[in-house]
Each structure stands twice: as C-alpha cells, then as structure tokens.
Design an enzyme around this catalytic site. Structure first.
Site, PDB file in Angstrom:
ATOM      1  CB  THR A  21      10.084  -2.035  35.175  1.00  0.00           C
ATOM      2  OG1 THR A  21      10.907  -2.019  36.334  1.00  0.00           O
ATOM      3  CG2 THR A  21      10.268  -3.361  34.484  1.00  0.00           C
ATOM      4  NE  ARG A  27      15.501  -3.276  44.944  1.00  0.00           N
ATOM      5  CZ  ARG A  27      14.620  -3.213  43.955  1.00  0.00           C
ATOM      6  NH1 ARG A  27      15.022  -2.994  42.724  1.00  0.00           N
ATOM      7  NH2 ARG A  27      13.339  -3.365  44.185  1.00  0.00           N
ATOM      8  CG  ASP A  46      10.166  -7.293  40.391  1.00  0.00           C
ATOM      9  OD1 ASP A  46      10.781  -6.213  40.563  1.00  0.00           O
ATOM     10  OD2 ASP A  46       9.163  -7.390  39.665  1.00  0.00           O
ATOM     11  CB  THR A 100       6.250  -2.691  36.158  1.00  0.00           C
ATOM     12  OG1 THR A 100       6.716  -1.452  36.724  1.00  0.00           O
ATOM     13  CG2 THR A 100       4.793  -2.525  35.738  1.00  0.00           C
ATOM     14  N   GLY A 101       6.690  -2.904  39.416  1.00  0.00           N
ATOM     15  CA  GLY A 101       6.165  -2.509  40.716  1.00  0.00           C
ATOM     16  C   GLY A 101       7.220  -2.643  41.784  1.00  0.00           C
ATOM     17  N   GLY A 132       9.571  -4.131  43.764  1.00  0.00           N
ATOM     18  CA  GLY A 132      10.222  -5.418  43.548  1.00  0.00           C
ATOM     19  C   GLY A 132      10.272  -6.353  44.741  1.00  0.00           C
TER      20      GLY A 132
HETATM   21  N1  ASP Z   1      10.105  -3.802  39.716  1.00  0.00           N
HETATM   22  C1  ASP Z   1      11.193  -2.874  39.645  1.00  0.00           C
HETATM   23  C2  ASP Z   1      12.133  -3.161  40.779  1.00  0.00           C
HETATM   24  O1  ASP Z   1      11.700  -3.325  41.905  1.00  0.00           O
HETATM   25  C3  ASP Z   1      10.785  -1.450  39.711  1.00  0.00           C
HETATM   26  C4  ASP Z   1       9.531  -1.067  38.959  1.00  0.00           C
HETATM   27  O2  ASP Z   1       9.010  -1.842  38.181  1.00  0.00           O
HETATM   28  O3  ASP Z   1       9.045   0.054  39.156  1.00  0.00           O
HETATM   29  O4  ASP Z   1      13.315  -3.200  40.573  1.00  0.00           O
END
Ligand code: ASP
Length: 332
Positions: free
Chosen positions: A197, A225, A228, A248-249, A251
């Site tokens: 992200t 879908r 976050d 980021t992570g 979600g």
């Molecule tokens: N947070 C992002 C999501 O879940 C994905 C990511 O940051 O790797 O859409």
C-alpha cells in the site's frame, strides 16, 4: 514573634531557590517547520527476496516521493497537498501496490481504495473499489472537498470523478506482469496476500496535520472486498491535537482494531507519546493477534514514528531540520 516570622520567610525563600535551581529544566525541542513521512507498504518483502538493484530502485522512488512533497511544504504549501503529491508519485510507479502496479483481485482486475484526512477540521474523503480513476488519492480529495460525503464507492465514484474532471483510464492501465504472476500463484495456492500500500503523513508550517493512503488491496481478494485503506480511523487518521497516521498491512485486522484512530486515542486519553502509541498498537496489540503490517506518521510536535511487525516496510521521512531517512528493513 515578628523576627521569627522574617527568619522563617528567609529560610522558605532560600529553600525555594535551592529547589528551583535543582530542577532539571525540560529540554525545549523546537517543532520543525515541516515534516513529511511516507511508506510504500509492508507487504511480502524480505532481504533475501529483493536484489540490491531492486532495493536501489525502491529507494530512489521513495526519495522522489519525499522530494515532491517536501517541495510543497518548503514553499509554505499545506500538509494535504504534500501528502497528495507524495502519494501520486508512488501511485504512478509500477513498483508499489497502488495506482499503476496495483494487485489483482480473484477476477483478474484491479479495484483500488484510497483516503485522505486533514487534522484541523477532521475533514476526510475516500473512494473504494474504484476501477478507472488513474490517481485514486485525487478521487478521495475530490470527495472530501466537493461532495457532502466521506466515501464514494465503485461506479458512483467514477461518475463523480469524471464530473470533477479527474483522469479516468481503462483497468488495463493498472496491470503489470509481475502482479499477474503473483495473483495466478495466489489463486493456485488459494491464498490472499498483503500486497503493500502507499501512504503519507505531513505537518505543515501552519501546524496542520494530514494523512493519506492508497492501495490495490490484497492479492487475490474477492470481488468487491474493501480493505482498511479507505476507512477513516482504520487505514488513515489525522487530528491536529494528536497525530497523522497512514497504515499498511492485513486490512481486515486493521479495520477491526481501528488502528490509526486507536493510536490517536491513546495519545489523547492515555497520554502516550506518538512513538509509544504506534509501537504498542503495531508490536503488541496487532502482533498478539497475528496481524502483520505497520504504520507511519507524525505528531503535532513533528515527532516521527514508523513501526512495523513484518520483515520490512518501504518507508522514509524528511524534516525541515535537514534530517532524512529512507529505509526498507530493520537493520538500517
Ligand atoms: N492494507 C491493505 C489492504 O488490506 C493492504 C496492505 O497494506 O498490504 O487492503
């Protein structure tokens, strides 16, 4: 009696003086004129997967994003403009999972999410599941500035973006070969992956904070879908009383744990420093439930934090004081 009174007064005054001179004064750290902090995701990166050449390429692009935002802040521009400029550099680059180079859904197309928030009025805007807005962060800004809403999704967001004069593209514009390979592999292995992200947070010369986030979401996510990143309080949050944060992570966890607003709330209600709050949420709260990812941000006094619980996170910051850092892994 009068004499006794004056003696005790002198003693009291003297004691006060001694006590006062013993107190170590708090070092006055001046707030920097401006700060910009960015990330390019905490997806599946590790030192043995990325070549030195790729590492260089990522760092150069992060530097370009920092420079684009810093130019604005240096000239007295707003934190919102700086955040948008930095994010657009990363959206336009195929290296990151946002805009061009976004990950694919299980139906082999790109569906993008983005949000922005500013900390003086707590104004915010977001787009979710958009398939044709070239720079989703611009879509989010338009929603914030020119609509009575906070979030527009899917085809409605596209119609609005077109009315706003934003550039629309075919979904193919976002496609890249490496992301196609990734999704085919993920479909075969019946997996979803954090794709990364991009995000930015800034403090400007007027003391205003802003944060923004833009993403393609998770590789092999189901149609429709939403992660976050476009959700205020989960992927993005800014409040001039506390901090500006972009996440980021994974979600689903970041939504359920309202990650970015939780960090701000810990500062406001509990008195945590920004670093304590961000570290606690990423390295304790989320880690304990098996959620991977990180956040970047800046607080109202210009302090930066960039914690992550993954092997790496593309990240960097620059301050008006000349301090600057661009890094990917832990040991840097
Ligand atoms: N947070 C992002 C999501 O879940 C994905 C990511 O940051 O790797 O859409």
């Amino acid at each position: 009696m009068k004499k006794l009174y004056s003696v005790s007064l002198i003693i009291a005054l003297f004691a006060g003086l001694v006590l006062h001179s013993c107190e170590t004064p708090e070092p006055e750290v001046e707030r920097p004129d401006y700060v910009l902090v960015i990330h390019g995701g905490a997806g599946t990166i590790s030192p043995d997967v990325i070549t030195p050449e790729e590492e260089e390429e990522y760092k150069n692009k992060l530097d370009e994003a920092l420079e684009a935002g810093e130019k604005i802040l240096k000239n007295g521009g707003s934190s919102m403009e700086a955040v948008a400029a930095a994010i657009m550099v990363m959206e336009d680059s195929p290296l990151f999972n946002a805009g061009k180079g976004a990950v694919f859904t299980n139906q082999l197309r790109c569906e993008l999410d983005a949000s922005i928030m500013e900390g003086s009025e707590l104004d915010a805007g977001a787009v979710a599941g958009v398939t044709d807005i070239k720079n989703p962060i611009q879509g989010a800004i338009s929603v914030m500035e020119n609509s009575p809403h906070v979030m527009l999704a899917g085809s409605g967001a596209s119609v609005f973006a077109e009315e706003e004069g934003l550039e629309l593209v075919d979904n193919e514009y976002f496609h890249t070969d490496h992301r196609l390979e990734d999704v085919k592999e993920a479909i075969e292995e019946a997996e979803e992956d954090n794709g990364g992200t991009v995000g930015a947070a800034a403090l400007d010369m007027d003391g205003n904070l802003a944060a923004g986030t833009s993403t393609g979401g998770m590789t092999n996510k189901k149609y429709g879908r939403i992660g976050d990143s476009p959700i205020i309080g989960a992927g993005t949050y800014a409040n001039n009383e506390s901090c500006a944060v972009s996440a980021t992570g994974h979600g689903e966890y970041f939504i359920r744990h309202t990650v970015t607003s939780d960090i701000s709330a810990r500062m406001l209600y509990k008195g945590d420093t920004f670093e304590e709050a961000a570290n606690y949420v990423i390295n304790e709260k989320l880690k304990n439930v098996g959620a991977t990812g990180g956040v970047i941000g800046v607080d109202k006094d210009g302090n930066v934090a960039m914690p992550f619980n993954t092997p790496g996170m593309y990240r960097g910051f620059v301050k008006s004081t000349g301090e600057k850092e661009i890094s990917i892994f832990d040991e840097e």
